[in-house]
Motif scaffolding. Structure first.
Motif, PDB file in Angstrom:
ATOM      1  N   SER A  29       0.807  -1.226   0.000  1.00  0.00           N
ATOM      2  CA  SER A  29       0.000   0.000   0.000  1.00  0.00           C
ATOM      3  C   SER A  29       0.837   1.272   0.000  1.00  0.00           C
ATOM      4  O   SER A  29       0.328   2.350  -0.316  1.00  0.00           O
ATOM      5  CB  SER A  29      -0.946   0.007   1.201  1.00  0.00           C
ATOM      6  OG  SER A  29      -0.210  -0.003   2.407  1.00  0.00           O
ATOM      7  N   SER A  52       0.439   5.469  -4.322  1.00  0.00           N
ATOM      8  CA  SER A  52       0.061   4.595  -3.228  1.00  0.00           C
ATOM      9  C   SER A  52      -1.379   4.785  -2.778  1.00  0.00           C
ATOM     10  O   SER A  52      -2.048   3.838  -2.382  1.00  0.00           O
ATOM     11  CB  SER A  52       1.012   4.782  -2.047  1.00  0.00           C
ATOM     12  OG  SER A  52       1.010   6.137  -1.621  1.00  0.00           O
ATOM     13  N   ARG A  71      -5.525  -0.435  -8.542  1.00  0.00           N
ATOM     14  CA  ARG A  71      -4.877  -1.244  -7.514  1.00  0.00           C
ATOM     15  C   ARG A  71      -5.876  -1.588  -6.416  1.00  0.00           C
ATOM     16  O   ARG A  71      -6.824  -0.842  -6.164  1.00  0.00           O
ATOM     17  CB  ARG A  71      -3.665  -0.502  -6.925  1.00  0.00           C
ATOM     18  CG  ARG A  71      -3.998   0.739  -6.133  1.00  0.00           C
ATOM     19  CD  ARG A  71      -2.739   1.524  -5.775  1.00  0.00           C
ATOM     20  NE  ARG A  71      -1.844   0.772  -4.896  1.00  0.00           N
ATOM     21  CZ  ARG A  71      -0.548   1.041  -4.747  1.00  0.00           C
ATOM     22  NH1 ARG A  71       0.003   2.046  -5.409  1.00  0.00           N
ATOM     23  NH2 ARG A  71       0.179   0.326  -3.909  1.00  0.00           N
ATOM     24  N   ASN A  73      -5.301  -2.518  -2.635  1.00  0.00           N
ATOM     25  CA  ASN A  73      -4.314  -2.676  -1.565  1.00  0.00           C
ATOM     26  C   ASN A  73      -4.683  -3.803  -0.589  1.00  0.00           C
ATOM     27  O   ASN A  73      -3.819  -4.305   0.130  1.00  0.00           O
ATOM     28  CB  ASN A  73      -4.154  -1.359  -0.806  1.00  0.00           C
ATOM     29  CG  ASN A  73      -3.452  -0.301  -1.638  1.00  0.00           C
ATOM     30  OD1 ASN A  73      -2.765  -0.616  -2.610  1.00  0.00           O
ATOM     31  ND2 ASN A  73      -3.629   0.953  -1.269  1.00  0.00           N
ATOM     32  N   ASN A  76      -3.074  -6.778  -2.436  1.00  0.00           N
ATOM     33  CA  ASN A  76      -1.727  -6.568  -2.990  1.00  0.00           C
ATOM     34  C   ASN A  76      -1.675  -6.795  -4.499  1.00  0.00           C
ATOM     35  O   ASN A  76      -0.777  -7.485  -5.007  1.00  0.00           O
ATOM     36  CB  ASN A  76      -0.713  -7.486  -2.297  1.00  0.00           C
ATOM     37  CG  ASN A  76      -0.464  -7.106  -0.861  1.00  0.00           C
ATOM     38  OD1 ASN A  76      -1.062  -6.177  -0.340  1.00  0.00           O
ATOM     39  ND2 ASN A  76       0.421  -7.826  -0.206  1.00  0.00           N
TER      40      ASN A  76
END
Length: 117
Positions: A29, A52, A71, A73, A76
């Motif tokens: 993250s 991020s 993404r 987080n 992952n």
């Protein structure tokens, strides 16, 4: 650090593919995640980057409006949705992770994308 890409393959022009990269061995993250590609006989070029927080993204002009980086987080994973694919998108696609722009950059093994009729 380990980055494992998947989702590449052969697709016809105009088609779509979704690449995924599963990361391990670091605090996912907090890392900047990117996708690069390398066509035969050419250098490795940045095509998409996500920071991020997930709120900021950067795209190469050649893929803007066609590719979307995202993404998750919680698992992952960074993904690249590729639409309206063109023959010139043919390349090996690499996932990359970097904590800050001046720190070590990590790479996956790459996944081949071929766009051909």
């Amino acid at each position: 650090v380990q980055l494992v890409e998947s989702g590449g393959g052969l697709v016809q022009p105009g088609g779509s593919l979704r690449l995924s990269c599963i990361a391990s061995g670091f605090t996912f993250s907090t890392y900047i995640m990117s996708w690069y590609r390398q066509a035969p006989g050419k250098g490795r070029d940045l095509i998409a980057r996500i920071f991020s927080t997930g709120g900021d993204t950067v795209y190469a002009d050649s893929v803007k409006g066609r590719f979307t980086i995202s993404r998750d987080n919680a698992v992952n994973t960074v993904s690249l949705q590729m639409n309206s694919l063109k023959p010139e998108d043919t390349a090996v696609y690499y996932c990359s992770a970097r904590h800050q722009p001046w720190t070590t950059q990590y790479w996956g093994q790459g996944t081949q994308v071929t766009v051909s009729a």
